[in-house]
Motif scaffolding. Structure first.
Motif, PDB file in Angstrom:
ATOM      1  N   ASN A  99       5.707  32.765  61.808  1.00  0.00           N
ATOM      2  CA  ASN A  99       6.740  33.755  61.513  1.00  0.00           C
ATOM      3  C   ASN A  99       7.676  33.996  62.694  1.00  0.00           C
ATOM      4  O   ASN A  99       8.473  34.918  62.677  1.00  0.00           O
ATOM      5  CB  ASN A  99       6.108  35.085  61.066  1.00  0.00           C
ATOM      6  N   THR A 100       7.595  33.188  63.734  1.00  0.00           N
ATOM      7  CA  THR A 100       8.533  33.286  64.839  1.00  0.00           C
ATOM      8  C   THR A 100       9.828  32.578  64.479  1.00  0.00           C
ATOM      9  O   THR A 100       9.807  31.490  63.916  1.00  0.00           O
ATOM     10  CB  THR A 100       7.933  32.651  66.110  1.00  0.00           C
ATOM     11  N   ILE A 101      10.960  33.218  64.795  1.00  0.00           N
ATOM     12  CA  ILE A 101      12.262  32.631  64.482  1.00  0.00           C
ATOM     13  C   ILE A 101      12.524  31.482  65.445  1.00  0.00           C
ATOM     14  O   ILE A 101      12.619  31.666  66.648  1.00  0.00           O
ATOM     15  CB  ILE A 101      13.363  33.698  64.573  1.00  0.00           C
ATOM     16  N   ALA A 102      12.618  30.257  64.911  1.00  0.00           N
ATOM     17  CA  ALA A 102      12.692  29.050  65.734  1.00  0.00           C
ATOM     18  C   ALA A 102      14.129  28.710  66.120  1.00  0.00           C
ATOM     19  O   ALA A 102      14.576  27.582  65.972  1.00  0.00           O
ATOM     20  CB  ALA A 102      12.054  27.882  64.994  1.00  0.00           C
ATOM     21  N   ASN A 103      14.857  29.682  66.606  1.00  0.00           N
ATOM     22  CA  ASN A 103      16.220  29.483  67.077  1.00  0.00           C
ATOM     23  C   ASN A 103      16.483  30.450  68.214  1.00  0.00           C
ATOM     24  O   ASN A 103      15.987  31.582  68.193  1.00  0.00           O
ATOM     25  CB  ASN A 103      17.243  29.746  65.957  1.00  0.00           C
ATOM     26  N   GLY A 135       6.445  46.090  57.249  1.00  0.00           N
ATOM     27  CA  GLY A 135       5.624  44.913  57.506  1.00  0.00           C
ATOM     28  C   GLY A 135       6.336  43.621  57.148  1.00  0.00           C
ATOM     29  O   GLY A 135       6.231  42.612  57.865  1.00  0.00           O
ATOM     30  N   ARG A 136       7.089  43.654  56.067  1.00  0.00           N
ATOM     31  CA  ARG A 136       7.848  42.465  55.669  1.00  0.00           C
ATOM     32  C   ARG A 136       9.011  42.205  56.638  1.00  0.00           C
ATOM     33  O   ARG A 136       9.305  41.052  56.967  1.00  0.00           O
ATOM     34  CB  ARG A 136       8.392  42.618  54.243  1.00  0.00           C
ATOM     35  N   LEU A 137       9.669  43.263  57.097  1.00  0.00           N
ATOM     36  CA  LEU A 137      10.729  43.078  58.094  1.00  0.00           C
ATOM     37  C   LEU A 137      10.166  42.422  59.347  1.00  0.00           C
ATOM     38  O   LEU A 137      10.808  41.556  59.954  1.00  0.00           O
ATOM     39  CB  LEU A 137      11.371  44.415  58.448  1.00  0.00           C
ATOM     40  N   LYS A 138       8.978  42.847  59.746  1.00  0.00           N
ATOM     41  CA  LYS A 138       8.322  42.269  60.911  1.00  0.00           C
ATOM     42  C   LYS A 138       8.087  40.772  60.701  1.00  0.00           C
ATOM     43  O   LYS A 138       8.328  39.955  61.603  1.00  0.00           O
ATOM     44  CB  LYS A 138       6.999  42.990  61.164  1.00  0.00           C
ATOM     45  N   GLU A 139       7.611  40.394  59.529  1.00  0.00           N
ATOM     46  CA  GLU A 139       7.365  38.984  59.229  1.00  0.00           C
ATOM     47  C   GLU A 139       8.654  38.168  59.262  1.00  0.00           C
ATOM     48  O   GLU A 139       8.676  37.035  59.760  1.00  0.00           O
ATOM     49  CB  GLU A 139       6.715  38.843  57.845  1.00  0.00           C
ATOM     50  N   ILE A 140       9.718  38.754  58.736  1.00  0.00           N
ATOM     51  CA  ILE A 140      11.002  38.051  58.650  1.00  0.00           C
ATOM     52  C   ILE A 140      11.677  37.973  60.018  1.00  0.00           C
ATOM     53  O   ILE A 140      12.386  37.017  60.329  1.00  0.00           O
ATOM     54  CB  ILE A 140      11.924  38.752  57.626  1.00  0.00           C
ATOM     55  N   GLY A 141      11.443  38.984  60.859  1.00  0.00           N
ATOM     56  CA  GLY A 141      12.122  39.060  62.149  1.00  0.00           C
ATOM     57  C   GLY A 141      13.398  39.867  62.095  1.00  0.00           C
ATOM     58  O   GLY A 141      14.304  39.683  62.907  1.00  0.00           O
ATOM     59  N   ALA A 188       9.381  38.132  67.882  1.00  0.00           N
ATOM     60  CA  ALA A 188       9.821  37.514  66.634  1.00  0.00           C
ATOM     61  C   ALA A 188      10.816  36.398  66.870  1.00  0.00           C
ATOM     62  O   ALA A 188      11.035  35.554  66.001  1.00  0.00           O
ATOM     63  CB  ALA A 188      10.425  38.566  65.701  1.00  0.00           C
ATOM     64  N   TYR A 189      11.450  36.400  68.035  1.00  0.00           N
ATOM     65  CA  TYR A 189      12.428  35.367  68.370  1.00  0.00           C
ATOM     66  C   TYR A 189      11.774  34.312  69.267  1.00  0.00           C
ATOM     67  O   TYR A 189      11.009  34.644  70.183  1.00  0.00           O
ATOM     68  CB  TYR A 189      13.618  35.958  69.129  1.00  0.00           C
ATOM     69  N   MET A 190      12.073  33.047  69.026  1.00  0.00           N
ATOM     70  CA  MET A 190      11.603  31.995  69.892  1.00  0.00           C
ATOM     71  C   MET A 190      12.138  32.185  71.309  1.00  0.00           C
ATOM     72  O   MET A 190      11.423  32.065  72.289  1.00  0.00           O
ATOM     73  CB  MET A 190      12.041  30.637  69.353  1.00  0.00           C
ATOM     74  N   SER A 191      13.417  32.513  71.418  1.00  0.00           N
ATOM     75  CA  SER A 191      14.032  32.787  72.698  1.00  0.00           C
ATOM     76  C   SER A 191      15.290  33.604  72.468  1.00  0.00           C
ATOM     77  O   SER A 191      15.840  33.626  71.364  1.00  0.00           O
ATOM     78  CB  SER A 191      14.373  31.498  73.439  1.00  0.00           C
ATOM     79  N   CYS A 192      15.729  34.278  73.526  1.00  0.00           N
ATOM     80  CA  CYS A 192      16.952  35.072  73.480  1.00  0.00           C
ATOM     81  C   CYS A 192      17.974  34.461  74.416  1.00  0.00           C
ATOM     82  O   CYS A 192      17.632  33.941  75.492  1.00  0.00           O
ATOM     83  CB  CYS A 192      16.672  36.507  73.893  1.00  0.00           C
TER      84      CYS A 192
END
Length: 384
Positions: free
Chosen positions: A42-46, A258-264, A378-382
Motif C-alpha cells: 500500500n505504499t505509493i510507488a512514486n 482506514g481506507r484513506l490510510k490504505e490509499i495514501g 504512505a509515500y515511497m519518497s518525497c
C-alpha cells in the motif's frame, strides 16, 4: 524487469533530469527502484511533491479578481512561511458542459504562483453551503440534473431543521461517480507533473440531512463511491498529494479513515475547533471523533487541517467555548493534530494576526513554519 523499467520511466518523466545530473541520478533511480520492492503493497510507488507548511485559503469570489490576488501575492512574497494558496472551485466551474472543461482560472493562478516560487492546492467542491441572505455558486454542471444522474445533487438541512442549508452531490449514483472520476482524470493529465501544483482535494464528508427523505442504503453507497473516487485520484495524481476533508458522521470514521490510510490520501478537516465536542468525542462504547485519528496517522499519511472563518471566533461551533488567539489555533493544529500542512482562511478581520504569527522569527526561519516535514510512510519518497 518490465515493471522496473516502467517505474524508472515514470520517475524520469515526472521529474526531468538535466545532463549535468545524469550520472548522479542513475544511482538515485537505482536506489529508488530497489527500495520500491522493500515497501508494503500500500505504499505509493512514486516520488510525491512535498512542501509542507502554511497555505492561505482565499475567498471564493477573490480568486479571479486581479486586485484581490495582487494583495494575496504581496502577502505571499512578504511571508516566507506561507508556501502557497488553496483555491476552491465548484464542480460546475470546472466542467461547463459534459466533457467540456474550463481550467483557465487554475492555469492563470498556477502561472502567477510559479513566477514567485509559491504553490497551488485545489479543492473541488462537491457540497455547497448557503449563508443566510447570500447566494451561492452553482454546484454541479447542468447535464447532471437529468434523471440518469438522480438530479446530480440533493438539498439538505441541518439536523432538527427543514430550512435549506445547501446541496450535496448524488454520489450514490454510479453515473455521477463516473463523471467525477473523469474530471479528476482530465485534471491529473494536466496538472500532476506540474512542480507547483501541490495538491488536490475534496470537501467534508458530512452528508447533511436530506430535505426529501432517502432510503438508508444511499448513504452507504455515497461513502463507498467516495472511497472509489479517491482510489482513482491517487492513480491520476501519482506525484501529487490528494486530500479528503473528514468530519462526520461518527459511524463511518474508523473504516473510512482506514481506507484513506490504505490509499495514501491526506487527512484534512474543515475546522480547527479545539473544544468542539463532536470532533473531540471519546466516549466508551461510541465511535470516536475525528481528532483522535490525527496523532495515530502522524508520519503515515499527510495531515492537513483547515482553519475556517468560525475557528477564529470561538473554540466551539456553537459559540459556547472561548475566543482563541491565532497562536492557540496554531498550537492545537501543530501539537494535537500533528499537522504537516495548515490551510488558513483569509478572513480579512483575522488574517493580519495570522501573518503576524507566521512572520515571528522562529516560524519565519523554518521552511516548514514549525510543522512536521517528515515524508509520510504512505509515500515511497518525497520530492522538494
Amino acid at each position: 524487469m518490465k515493471v522496473q523499467n516502467d517505474i524508472i520511466s515514470s520517475f524520469k518523466s515526472s521529474f526531468p533530469i538535466t545532463a549535468g545530473q545524469k550520472q548522479h541520478s542513475v544511482g538515485i533511480v537505482l536506489v529508488f527502484t530497489i527500495s520500491m520492492f522493500l515497501f508494503s503493497h500500500n505504499t505509493i510507488a512514486n516520488p510525491v511533491k512535498w512542501h509542507p507548511g502554511h497555505y492561505c485559503t482565499i475567498l471564493g469570489l477573490g480568486k479571479n479578481d486581479p486586485k484581490y490576488m495582487s494583495q494575496v501575492y504581496n502577502e505571499l512574497k512578504a511571508t516566507p512561511a506561507l508556501r502557497g494558496i488553496q483555491i476552491r472551485y465548484f464542480w460546475a466551474e470546472l466542467e461547463t458542459a459534459k466533457g467540456e472543461y474550463d481550467f483557465t482560472s487554475i492555469d492563470q493562478r498556477l502561472a502567477e504562483l510559479a513566477a514567485i516560487g509559491k504553490r497551488l492546492v485545489i479543492q473541488v467542491q462537491t457540497k455547497s453551503f448557503i449563508p443566510k441572505g447570500k447566494p451561492t455558486g452553482k454546484l454541479v454542471p447542468d447535464y447532471l440534473k437529468a434523471n440518469e444522474y438522480d438530479g446530480g445533487e440533493f438539498a439538505y438541512s441541518s439536523h432538527g431543521s427543514t430550512e435549506l442549508r445547501g446541496y450535496n452531490i448524488a454520489l450514490w449514483n454510479s453515473h455521477v461517480q463516473d463523471r467525477l472520476v473523469e474530471l479528476f482524470r482530465v485534471m491529473g493529465e494536466r496538472y500532476n507533473s506540474h512542480p507547483y501544483f501541490e495538491g488536490i482535494g475534496m470537501i467534508e464528508t458530512a452528508y447533511g440531512e436530506p430535505i426529501v427523505s432517502q432510503p438508508g442504503n444511499l448513504r452507504v453507497k455515497f461513502y463507498d463511491n467516495l472511497i472509489s473516487v479517491h482510489q482513482k485520484m491517487r492513480s491520476y495524481f501519482p506525484n501529487t498529494m490528494t486530500i479528503q476533508e473528514v468530519n462526520y458522521p461518527h459511524s463511518i470514521l474508523a473504516s473510512f479513515v482506514g481506507r484513506l490510510k490504505e490509499i495514501g490520501t491526506a487527512l484534512s478537516g474543515p475546522d480547527v475547533f479545539k473544544d468542539e465536542p463532536g470532533l473531540n468525542r471519546n466516549m466508551r462504547n461510541a465511535p470516536r471523533g475525528i481528532y483522535h485519528f490525527y496523532p495515530e496517522l502522524s508520519g503515515i499519511i499527510p495531515l492537513a487541517p483547515q482553519v475556517m472563518h468560525k475557528n477564529y471566533m470561538n473554540t466551539r461551533n456553537d459559540g459556547a467555548g472561548s475566543v482563541p488567539t491565532v497562536a492557540e489555533i496554531f498550537a492545537f493544529a501543530r501539537d494535537n493534530l500533528k499537522s504537516n500542512y495548515i490551510f488558513w482562511t483569509r478572513n480579512p478581520k483575522y488574517y493580519s494576526k495570522v501573518l503576524e504569527l507566521l512572520n515571528e522569527p522562529d516560524i519565519a526561519k523554518d521552511p516548514f513554519g514549525g510543522l512536521s516535514s517528515i515524508c509520510p510512510k504512505a509515500y515511497m519518497s518525497c520530492v522538494d
